[in-house]
Design a protein around this motif. Structure first.
Motif, PDB file in Angstrom:
ATOM      1  N   SER A 180       1.965  -1.940   4.523  1.00 45.52           N
ATOM      2  CA  SER A 180       1.528  -0.558   4.317  1.00 45.52           C
ATOM      3  C   SER A 180       2.704   0.385   4.496  1.00 45.52           C
ATOM      4  O   SER A 180       3.406   0.335   5.510  1.00 45.52           O
ATOM      5  CB  SER A 180       0.432  -0.194   5.330  1.00 45.52           C
ATOM      6  N   ILE A 192       0.854  -1.181   0.000  1.00 45.15           N
ATOM      7  CA  ILE A 192       0.000   0.000   0.000  1.00 45.15           C
ATOM      8  C   ILE A 192       0.890   1.231   0.000  1.00 45.15           C
ATOM      9  O   ILE A 192       1.717   1.414   0.908  1.00 45.15           O
ATOM     10  CB  ILE A 192      -0.912   0.023   1.237  1.00 45.15           C
ATOM     11  N   ALA A 229       1.177   5.663  -1.365  1.00 52.05           N
ATOM     12  CA  ALA A 229       0.351   6.858  -1.486  1.00 52.05           C
ATOM     13  C   ALA A 229       0.734   7.720  -2.682  1.00 52.05           C
ATOM     14  O   ALA A 229       1.898   7.807  -3.071  1.00 52.05           O
ATOM     15  CB  ALA A 229       0.442   7.693  -0.211  1.00 52.05           C
ATOM     16  N   LEU A 245      -1.715  -1.350  -4.040  1.00 52.82           N
ATOM     17  CA  LEU A 245      -2.878  -0.481  -3.832  1.00 52.82           C
ATOM     18  C   LEU A 245      -2.351   0.936  -3.712  1.00 52.82           C
ATOM     19  O   LEU A 245      -1.657   1.277  -2.756  1.00 52.82           O
ATOM     20  CB  LEU A 245      -3.643  -0.868  -2.569  1.00 52.82           C
ATOM     21  N   LEU A 278      -7.877   7.773   6.515  1.00 52.25           N
ATOM     22  CA  LEU A 278      -7.147   7.039   5.490  1.00 52.25           C
ATOM     23  C   LEU A 278      -6.777   5.646   5.987  1.00 52.25           C
ATOM     24  O   LEU A 278      -6.980   4.643   5.288  1.00 52.25           O
ATOM     25  CB  LEU A 278      -5.886   7.816   5.100  1.00 52.25           C
ATOM     26  N   GLU A 327     -10.752  -1.617   2.902  1.00 50.99           N
ATOM     27  CA  GLU A 327     -10.603  -2.007   1.497  1.00 50.99           C
ATOM     28  C   GLU A 327      -9.794  -3.286   1.358  1.00 50.99           C
ATOM     29  O   GLU A 327     -10.123  -4.160   0.551  1.00 50.99           O
ATOM     30  CB  GLU A 327      -9.963  -0.886   0.685  1.00 50.99           C
ATOM     31  N   VAL A 371      -5.676   8.144 -11.597  1.00 54.45           N
ATOM     32  CA  VAL A 371      -5.489   8.308 -10.153  1.00 54.45           C
ATOM     33  C   VAL A 371      -5.410   9.801  -9.883  1.00 54.45           C
ATOM     34  O   VAL A 371      -4.624  10.505 -10.532  1.00 54.45           O
ATOM     35  CB  VAL A 371      -4.192   7.614  -9.673  1.00 54.45           C
ATOM     36  N   SER A 387      -9.519   8.323  -2.632  1.00 55.30           N
ATOM     37  CA  SER A 387      -9.429   7.598  -3.899  1.00 55.30           C
ATOM     38  C   SER A 387      -8.446   6.438  -3.763  1.00 55.30           C
ATOM     39  O   SER A 387      -7.553   6.454  -2.914  1.00 55.30           O
ATOM     40  CB  SER A 387      -8.980   8.532  -5.015  1.00 55.30           C
ATOM     41  N   SER A 388      -8.628   5.431  -4.601  1.00 58.33           N
ATOM     42  CA  SER A 388      -7.698   4.295  -4.583  1.00 58.33           C
ATOM     43  C   SER A 388      -7.772   3.554  -5.912  1.00 58.33           C
ATOM     44  O   SER A 388      -8.787   3.609  -6.616  1.00 58.33           O
ATOM     45  CB  SER A 388      -8.021   3.339  -3.432  1.00 58.33           C
ATOM     46  N   VAL A 435      -3.187   4.658  -3.077  1.00 54.88           N
ATOM     47  CA  VAL A 435      -4.273   5.396  -2.426  1.00 54.88           C
ATOM     48  C   VAL A 435      -3.979   6.889  -2.448  1.00 54.88           C
ATOM     49  O   VAL A 435      -2.825   7.321  -2.331  1.00 54.88           O
ATOM     50  CB  VAL A 435      -4.492   4.928  -0.970  1.00 54.88           C
ATOM     51  N   VAL A 461      -8.377   2.221   4.265  1.00 56.18           N
ATOM     52  CA  VAL A 461      -7.494   1.255   3.609  1.00 56.18           C
ATOM     53  C   VAL A 461      -7.651  -0.125   4.236  1.00 56.18           C
ATOM     54  O   VAL A 461      -7.673  -1.149   3.536  1.00 56.18           O
ATOM     55  CB  VAL A 461      -6.031   1.734   3.681  1.00 56.18           C
TER      56      VAL A 461
END
Length: 496
Positions: free
Chosen positions: A111, A21, A23, A75, A93, A100, A54, A60-61, A77, A97
Motif C-alpha cells: 500500500s 494500492i 491513490a 488497485l 480509507l 476490499e 475513476v 471509489s476504487s 482508490v 481498502v
C-alpha cells in the motif's frame, strides 16, 4: 491468521506482492506512486480519470489487473479532494481498502497510501493508522456461532515509504500493530455474552495472559480476600449474583524495578441488569458491554506485551455481575468502602462507581505515577457527548491535557468536563458519608465526583466510555475496542 505488517521501500513498479494500492484524487491528480504507474503505462491511469471511469472520490476504487509496465495488479482508490482529507476520512480509507483486499482474495499487497497528505497529520501518523486500521478492519466475531467465519485471506501488508522516511516511521508500524492486537482482544472480550464472559472468565484470561508473557504477572483476589480488605462496596454489587466477584491485578514490569507504575483501572461488570433498580428490558442485551472499561485494560496489557514496552504498568479490573435476587443489595442500604467511607446506595444501577471506588483505594499500594480509570459509567455522558467522544474528568490539569492530546493524536478522542467543588454538594446524604447518585443534573460529573473522594492520594483521571465502547446499530453492532488506542498513545508519549 493475522495480518502481518511491514515497511516496504520498493518502488511501486518493483513490488513483489500480489497487488499494489495507489491513490487518485477528485481534481484528477494522482499520488506519487500512481504517477509512476501512469508513466510506465503510457498514461493509462490519466485516461481512466479523464474518461470518468475513476472519479477520485473517497470510497471509489477500480482494480486494474493488467497495466503496461506493471508487474502486479493495481488497485486505484479514490482519496477525495487534496487538502481536504481529514483524519477520519483517511482512517475509513485504510479500513475500506483492507476489506476490499480481503474480499478480492488477495493474500498480500503493498500500500502506497501513506503518500496521501492528511490535514494536520504527518507521514508517521498515516503509517501508524495503516498498521492499526488494516488488521482491525478484518476483525470478525464468531466465538458463539456454530458456523465459523473464514480466516481472512489477506495476511501480508507492506506499507510503501521512501528510504528517507524509514527512521521516522519504523516505530509507527510497531505502535499500530501493537494497538491493533490490543483492540482485537478488547473487542473479543466485550462481544462475548454474559453467560460466557463472567468475572471468573476474565480472571482466567488474565492468568493466561500472564503465563504467556514473561513481563506480566497476574493476581486474582476472591471474595473472601476482598472481604478481609474491607471492600464491601465492590462486594455489594455482586451480592445478588451466583457468579463470584473478582479483583484482577495484572502487573507489567517492563521498566526499571523501582520506577513508579502507571495504573489503569477498568470497570468489569460482565452483565448489568441494574440489580433491584431493574433496567427496562429493551436493549438490556447490550449490558454485556458494561465491562468495556475492563476490556480496554486487557487490550492495553496485550499491546504492552506485544511491544515489550520499557515501562511499568498495573492493570486492575474490578469485576462483578449485577443481578436482582433475595440476596441483592437494596436501595437505601449502607455499605462501608475499603477507605472506611460509608455509601448510601440510592440506586443499584449506579453500580460501576461502587466497584471502582474500592479498586481505586486498593491501588494506592502501588505508589502510582498516575491513575486512570475507564468505565461505561453514565448514560448522561451519551447525552452530553454522543457516541463519538469519551468523557474525561481529572483532579490534575497536566494529566487531563496529556490524555486529551493522546486522544487527538490517536483519533480516539475525549473531551474534558469540569470537576468543580460545587458539584460535590449534590453528594450529601442524611444516612451515610456519601450517596451513590447525585440526582439528574450533571450525572457524569457527579459520578466522577463520587470517584474523586477515593483518589486524593494521587494524580487521577476518569474516562467515561458509555457512549463509545460499543455500537448498537445493525451489522456494526458490537464492541469498538475503545479506549485502547488512547491509553496506548498516552504511554507512548511518556516514553517519547
Amino acid at each position: 491468521m493475522s495480518l502481518s505488517i511491514s515497511l516496504s521501500t520498493s518502488s511501486v513498479l518493483e513490488s513483489q506482492r500480489e497487488c499494489v494500492i495507489v491513490a487518485a484524487f477528485e481534481d484528477g491528480t494522482l499520488s506519487p506512486s500512481a504517477q509512476l504507474i501512469d508513466q510506465a503505462s503510457q498514461g493509462q491511469l490519466s485516461s481512466l480519470l479523464q474518461s470518468g471511469r475513476v472519479s477520485g472520490k473517497s470510497g471509489s476504487s477500480l482494480l486494474l489487473p493488467f497495466l503496461t509496465g506493471c508487474k502486479t495488479p493495481v488497485l486505484l482508490v479514490g482519496a477525495g479532494k487534496p487538502g481536504e482529507i481529514t483524519a477520519a476520512k483517511f482512517i475509513k480509507l485504510a479500513q475500506d481498502v483492507s476489506k476490499e483486499m480481503n474480499s478480492r482474495s488477495f493474500t498480500s499487497a503493498d500500500s502506497y497510501l501513506a503518500e496521501v497528505a492528511v490535514k494536520e497529520r504527518s507521514v508517521a501518523w498515516a503509517v501508524r493508522q495503516l498498521a492499526e486500521q488494516s488488521p482491525s478492519a478484518l476483525y470478525s466475531y464468531d466465538a458463539t456461532k456454530s458456523k465459523k467465519a473464514d480466516a481472512p485471506k489477506f495476511s501480508d501488508l507492506g506499507i510503501g515509504v521512501t528510504a528517507a522516511d524509514v527512521p521516522a516511521v519504523t516505530e509507527a508500524v510497531k505502535q499500530g500493530s501493537g494497538v491493533a492486537q490490543g483492540v482485537a482482544l478488547a473487542k473479543e472480550l466485550a462481544n462475548l455474552p454474559g453467560n460466557v464472559c463472567t468475572p471468573i472468565y476474565l480472571a482466567e484470561q488474565a492468568i493466561a495472559l500472564g503465563e504467556a508473557n514473561d513481563l506480566l504477572t497476574t493476581e486474582v483476589l476472591d471474595e473472601e480476600q476482598m472481604r478481609e480488605l474491607g471492600m464491601h462496596c465492590l462486594l455489594s454489587v455482586g451480592a445478588g449474583s451466583d457468579e463470584p466477584s473478582k479483583l484482577i491485578v495484572m502487573n507489567y514490569q517492563g521498566g526499571e524495578k523501582d520506577t513508579k507504575p502507571y495504573v489503569f483501572v477498568g470497570k468489569g461488570i460482565t452483565f448489568d441488569t441494574g440489580g433491584i433498580s431493574l433496567k427496562p428490558g429493551a436493549g438490556m442485551d447490550e449490558m454485556k458491554f458494561d465491562m468495556g472499561g475492563a476490556a480496554s485494560v486487557f487490550g492495553l496489557m496485550q499491546t504492552l506485551c506485544a511491544m515489550k514496552l520499557p515501562i511499568n504498568v498495573v492493570g486492575v479490573v474490578a469485576s462483578a455481575e449485577n443481578m436482582p435476587s433475595g440476596g441483592a443489595t437494596k436501595p437505601g442500604d449502607v455499605v462501608t468502602t475499603m477507605s472506611g467511607q460509608t455509601v448510601e446506595i440510592l440506586n443499584t444501577d449506579a453500580e460501576g462507581r461502587l466497584v471502582l471506588c474500592d479498586a481505586l483505594t486498593y491501588i494506592s499500594r502501588f505508589n502510582p505515577e498516575t491513575v486512570i480509570d475507564i468505565a461505561t459509567l453514565t448514560g448522561a455522558c451519551i447525552i452530553a457527548l454522543g457516541h463519538h467522544t469519551s468523557g474525561l474528568l481529572a483532579n490534575d490539569d497536566e494529566l487531563a491535557d496529556q490524555l486529551f492530546s493522546a486522544g487527538q493524536s490517536s483519533y480516539d478522542r475525549c473531551w474534558r468536563l469540569p470537576l468543580y467543588d460545587e458539584y460535590q454538594e449534590q453528594l450529601d446524604s442524611n444516612f451515610a458519608d456519601i450517596p451513590n447518585i447525585g440526582g439528574r443534573p450533571a450525572g457524569t460529573i457527579t459520578a466522577a465526583c463520587f470517584l474523586s473522594r477515593f483518589t486524593k492520594e494521587y494524580r487521577w483521571a476518569h474516562l467515561d466510555i458509555a457512549g463509545t465502547a460499543w455500537n448498537s446499530a445493525g451489522k456494526a453492532k458490537g464492541s469498538t475496542g475503545r479506549c485502547v488506542p488512547l491509553l496506548a498513545q498516552y504511554l507512548f508519549d511518556r516514553l517519547a
